[in-house]
Scaffold this active site. Structure first.
Site, PDB file in Angstrom:
ATOM      1  N   GLU A  27      -4.928  -4.909  10.994  1.00 59.25           N
ATOM      2  CA  GLU A  27      -3.943  -3.833  11.109  1.00 59.25           C
ATOM      3  C   GLU A  27      -4.196  -3.048  12.391  1.00 59.25           C
ATOM      4  OE1 GLU A  27      -2.081  -2.671   7.090  1.00 59.25           O
ATOM      5  OE2 GLU A  27      -3.860  -1.469   7.362  1.00 59.25           O
TER       6      GLU A  27
ATOM      7  N   SER B  71       3.753  -1.910  10.196  1.00 53.40           N
ATOM      8  CA  SER B  71       5.210  -1.884  10.326  1.00 53.40           C
ATOM      9  C   SER B  71       5.905  -3.163   9.862  1.00 53.40           C
ATOM     10  CB  SER B  71       5.617  -1.544  11.761  1.00 53.40           C
ATOM     11  OG  SER B  71       5.158  -0.246  12.095  1.00 53.40           O
TER      12      SER B  71
ATOM     13  N   GLU C 232      -6.613   4.863   7.855  1.00 61.19           N
ATOM     14  CA  GLU C 232      -6.443   6.285   7.506  1.00 61.19           C
ATOM     15  C   GLU C 232      -7.702   6.840   6.857  1.00 61.19           C
ATOM     16  OE1 GLU C 232      -2.853   5.618   5.339  1.00 61.19           O
ATOM     17  OE2 GLU C 232      -1.836   5.178   7.234  1.00 61.19           O
TER      18      GLU C 232
ATOM     19  N   GLY D  20       2.754   2.374  10.773  1.00 59.35           N
ATOM     20  CA  GLY D  20       3.717   3.473  10.656  1.00 59.35           C
ATOM     21  C   GLY D  20       4.481   3.788  11.939  1.00 59.35           C
TER      22      GLY D  20
ATOM     23  N   GLY E 236       2.928  -0.969   4.219  1.00 60.76           N
ATOM     24  CA  GLY E 236       2.841   0.440   3.846  1.00 60.76           C
ATOM     25  C   GLY E 236       4.205   0.984   3.464  1.00 60.76           C
TER      26      GLY E 236
ATOM     27  N   HIS F  22      -9.294   1.144   5.088  1.00 62.05           N
ATOM     28  CA  HIS F  22      -8.010   1.373   5.761  1.00 62.05           C
ATOM     29  C   HIS F  22      -8.223   2.379   6.897  1.00 62.05           C
ATOM     30  CE1 HIS F  22      -3.949   2.722   6.524  1.00 62.05           C
ATOM     31  NE2 HIS F  22      -3.551   1.577   5.986  1.00 62.05           N
TER      32      HIS F  22
ATOM     33  N   LYS G 145       0.222   4.208  -0.592  1.00 63.00           N
ATOM     34  CA  LYS G 145      -0.465   5.415  -0.090  1.00 63.00           C
ATOM     35  C   LYS G 145      -0.215   6.598  -1.036  1.00 63.00           C
ATOM     36  CE  LYS G 145      -0.164   3.420   4.474  1.00 63.00           C
ATOM     37  NZ  LYS G 145       0.017   3.584   5.909  1.00 63.00           N
TER      38      LYS G 145
ATOM     39  N   ASN H 102       0.868  -1.179   0.000  1.00 64.51           N
ATOM     40  CA  ASN H 102       0.000   0.000   0.000  1.00 64.51           C
ATOM     41  C   ASN H 102       0.903   1.227   0.000  1.00 64.51           C
ATOM     42  OD1 ASN H 102      -1.827   2.027   0.484  1.00 64.51           O
ATOM     43  ND2 ASN H 102      -2.366   1.354   2.553  1.00 64.51           N
TER      44      ASN H 102
HETATM   45  P1  PGA Z   1       3.087   0.536   7.551  1.00 64.67           P
HETATM   46  O1  PGA Z   1       1.588   0.728   6.993  1.00 64.67           O
HETATM   47  O2  PGA Z   1       3.606  -0.728   6.946  1.00 64.67           O
HETATM   48  O3  PGA Z   1       3.812   1.761   7.090  1.00 64.67           O
HETATM   49  O4  PGA Z   1       2.957   0.436   9.043  1.00 64.67           O
HETATM   50  C1  PGA Z   1       0.724  -0.364   6.866  1.00 64.67           C
HETATM   51  C2  PGA Z   1      -0.605   0.087   6.326  1.00 64.67           C
HETATM   52  O5  PGA Z   1      -1.005   1.223   6.626  1.00 64.67           O
HETATM   53  O6  PGA Z   1      -1.276  -0.661   5.594  1.00 64.67           O
END
Ligand code: PGA
Length: 238
Positions: free
Chosen positions: A156, A198, A88, A162, A219, A86, A10, A8
């Protein structure tokens, strides 16, 4: 079935970042790696033969919905995968559970492979509400969806996205089994479960080695070609 590596990316890359990234991974990925770039870059990826997914989708097939992309449009371009719900989008973009439900429903109806994201906050976790929150998210997202053969659920935890903090192997295993059991009881069918939060080339091996985990949703590390190639190696040799 092989496990999935879903990236992803983003809203992190410019056109020159994308070109550089694609040059570095060209000819080195396989069909179990699905990259989800910003939708304006999707043709770049498709023209070079990469397997691509959407980061979001709308719940109507066609019409006057400025700025949206539909499952019908995605399918017409040969896209199969879509990430829905997601965190976000749930938080920053204020997507409601009812929107997520309509999106899941419509995308499955258009025969897309849906990656539904669910997860608890740090506060919910500390109050021991994880199972309750996940069950609620699953139940509300799947109202009205009959055929869930192409559904994946991505666990998640919000505190892991993140943050550099990865849930423990024991936690991921327990929760993936809980999700499978919950869906089985609700829809009388099996669901595949991904873990996200992460994941990178250091943490991926122990996660992908969990029997009840069918893949990972990555991500930050998915924007880095070297990381993607290392993670793909681990998934392939799993
Ligand atoms: P990250 O994000 O790997 O940067 O933690 C994962 C995601 O938001 O799907």
């Amino acid at each position: 079935m092989s496990k999935l590596l879903v990236g992803n990316q983003k809203m992190n890359m410019t056109s020159s970042d994308v070109n550089e990234f694609l040059r570095a991974v060209m000819g080195k990925l396989n069909e179990n790696v699905i990259l989800c770039p910003s939708s304006i870059y999707i043709p770049y990826y498709i023209n070079k033969g990469f397997k691509v997914g959407l980061q979001n989708v709308f719940y109507e097939p066609k019409g006057s919905y400025t700025g949206e992309v539909s499952p019908l449009q995605a399918k017409s371009l040969g896209l199969d995968y879509v990430i829905i719900g997601h965190s976000e989008r749930r938080t920053t973009l204020r997507e409601k559970e009812s929107d997520i439900q309509k999106k899941v429903n419509m995308a499955l109806r258009y025969d897309m492979s849906v990656i539904l994201c669910i997860g608890e906050t740090l506060e919910e976790r500390s109050l021991n509400k994880t199972d309750f929150v996940l069950r609620k998210q699953i139940y509300s997202a799947l109202v009205g969806s009959i055929n869930i053969k192409k559904l994946y659920i991505a666990y998640e935890p919000l505190w892991a996205i993140g943050s550099g903090k990865v849930a423990s192997v024991e936690e991921i295993e327990r929760i993936s089994l809980f999700i499978k059991d919950t869906v089985k009881k609700y829809k009388d069918d099996a669901v595949k479960v991904l873990y996200g939060g992460s994941v990178d080339s250091n943490s991926i091996a122990s996660i992908i080695g969990i029997n009840s985990i069918d893949g990972v949703l990555v991500g930050k590390a998915s924007c880095n070609a070297e990381e993607v190639l290392k993670m793909k190696e681990v998934v392939e040799n799993q």
